[in-house]
Enzyme design. Structure first.
Site, PDB file in Angstrom:
ATOM      1  N   ASP A   8     -12.968 -36.296  47.567  1.00  0.00           N
ATOM      2  CA  ASP A   8     -14.063 -36.837  48.382  1.00  0.00           C
ATOM      3  C   ASP A   8     -13.468 -37.954  49.250  1.00  0.00           C
ATOM      4  OD1 ASP A   8     -16.595 -37.221  49.417  1.00  0.00           O
ATOM      5  OD2 ASP A   8     -17.547 -37.776  47.527  1.00  0.00           O
ATOM      6  N   GLU A  10     -15.292 -41.302  50.169  1.00  0.00           N
ATOM      7  CA  GLU A  10     -15.779 -42.685  50.061  1.00  0.00           C
ATOM      8  C   GLU A  10     -14.881 -43.563  49.194  1.00  0.00           C
ATOM      9  OE1 GLU A  10     -17.510 -39.923  49.836  1.00  0.00           O
ATOM     10  OE2 GLU A  10     -19.311 -40.057  51.064  1.00  0.00           O
ATOM     11  N   HIS A  61     -15.842 -33.546  51.053  1.00  0.00           N
ATOM     12  CA  HIS A  61     -16.695 -34.523  51.745  1.00  0.00           C
ATOM     13  C   HIS A  61     -17.397 -33.888  52.951  1.00  0.00           C
ATOM     14  CE1 HIS A  61     -18.093 -38.262  53.532  1.00  0.00           C
ATOM     15  NE2 HIS A  61     -17.498 -37.922  54.657  1.00  0.00           N
ATOM     16  N   HIS A 105     -16.976 -41.910  44.253  1.00  0.00           N
ATOM     17  CA  HIS A 105     -17.779 -43.132  44.443  1.00  0.00           C
ATOM     18  C   HIS A 105     -18.880 -43.183  43.385  1.00  0.00           C
ATOM     19  CE1 HIS A 105     -20.702 -40.300  46.060  1.00  0.00           C
ATOM     20  NE2 HIS A 105     -19.670 -39.745  46.678  1.00  0.00           N
ATOM     21  N   HIS A 116     -23.817 -43.244  46.364  1.00  0.00           N
ATOM     22  CA  HIS A 116     -24.897 -42.283  46.634  1.00  0.00           C
ATOM     23  C   HIS A 116     -24.697 -41.091  45.702  1.00  0.00           C
ATOM     24  CE1 HIS A 116     -21.611 -40.544  49.010  1.00  0.00           C
ATOM     25  NE2 HIS A 116     -22.241 -39.393  48.909  1.00  0.00           N
ATOM     26  N   GLU A 134     -22.226 -37.988  41.384  1.00  0.00           N
ATOM     27  CA  GLU A 134     -21.401 -36.814  41.700  1.00  0.00           C
ATOM     28  C   GLU A 134     -20.286 -36.655  40.676  1.00  0.00           C
ATOM     29  OE1 GLU A 134     -20.230 -36.921  45.882  1.00  0.00           O
ATOM     30  OE2 GLU A 134     -22.248 -37.547  46.418  1.00  0.00           O
TER      31      GLU A 134
HETATM   32 ZN    ZN Z   1     -18.327 -37.846  50.407  1.00  0.00          ZN
END
Ligand code: ZN
Length: 275
Positions: A8, A10, A61, A105, A116, A134
């Site tokens: 990902d 972030e 992502h 993240h 998020h 996630e």
């Molecule tokens: Zn992401």
């Protein structure tokens, strides 16, 4: 040894806000792509030096077209683009010996750089009643294939979230969160060294970390920000809508079903206007 990397953006070294992660509007996006590729390459290099012979890298992502294919380590195969049935975990199956999550993240509703869960419509996501982001959702998917998640990289708060779900998981902390869009970032070389060191430690004792386990069938419950989103999500066949909580749930023990149902709920909920 076969390794799956879900990457990902972030939680990548040096990335602190949306200017690095938005393909269209991010003034730092091209730099962010390079940083993401650098972090992935550090892990790949260390993994190959630790006995891994096969690596699949899943760009995980947004539209999943961020990693610079031409600059990715030549021994890794890149899974890029979307849609994919199992999104951030597509292509993972029981043939893999281990998985690592890079650039992850913290979950929605808690501090951490760019926290998020999947998208802005999700207030909370639960697996078997336990709130997860996630990291947890994807670890549960890997668990259904009995593949252990042995290393994660991101900020210090994500490392804590990961350790609470998978005790003993190796964590490469590349930045300390200051706010949701600020962090103290490790110097470039130190971040790379941390990623390599944690990869080697994790692969040095794969069997020390058990695959994530949940009672089957899994219950996925998604709490949305408003009733309109929950009503749209509940269009998905096989789901149950708890009107008092804006929560829509389903039960399954099949990883593909779980991912597809979650994505369908998410996409439908995103169509609901608030005002
Ligand atoms: Zn992401």
């Amino acid at each position: 040894m076969k390794l799956y990397l879900s990457v990902d953006m972030e939680g990548i070294s040096g990335i602190v806000d949306t200017s690095y992660i938005h393909p269209e509007s991010g003034v730092n996006y091209q730099r962010g792509r390079q940083f993401m590729t650098d972090d992935a390459n550090a892990v790949i290099e260390a993994a190959l030096a630790s006995g891994v012979t096969e690596i699949v890298v899943a760009d995980s992502h947004h539209t999943m077209n961020n990693l610079l294919w031409e600059k990715l380590h030549p021994r890794a195969r890149l899974l890029a683009g979307s849609p994919r049935d199992c999104s951030m975990m597509h292509g993972l199956d029981a043939s893999f010996d281990a998985a690592m999550f890079i650039g992850y993240h913290t979950r929605q509703g808690v501090p951490g750089v760019l926290s998020h869960t999947m998208s802005g419509v999700v207030r909370n996501l639960f697996i078997n009643g336990r709130v997860m982001g996630e990291f947890g959702f994807n670890a549960a998917i890997a668990g259904l294939y009995k593949v252990p998640v042995i290393m994660v990289s991101g900020d210090n708060l994500l490392a804590k979230e990961a350790r609470e779900l998978i005790p003993g998981i190796h964590t490469a902390i590349v930045k300390e969160a200051v706010s949701r869009t600020a962090a103290i970032c490790l110097p470039r070389e130190e971040a790379t060294a941390t990623l390599k060191e944690q990869t080697k430690l994790a692969l040095g004792n794969v069997s020390a970390i058990a695959p994530f386990r949940n009672d089957l069938p899994l219950e996925l419950a998604m709490e949305f920000s408003h009733a309109g989103q929950a009503e749209m999500a509940a269009i998905v066949p096989g789901t149950r809508y708890e009107t008092s909580t804006n929560t829509v749930s389903c039960r399954t023990d099949d990883p593909q079903d779980l991912y597809k149902t979650m994505r369908a709920m998410l996409n439908l909920a995103s169509q609901a206007a608030f005002f």
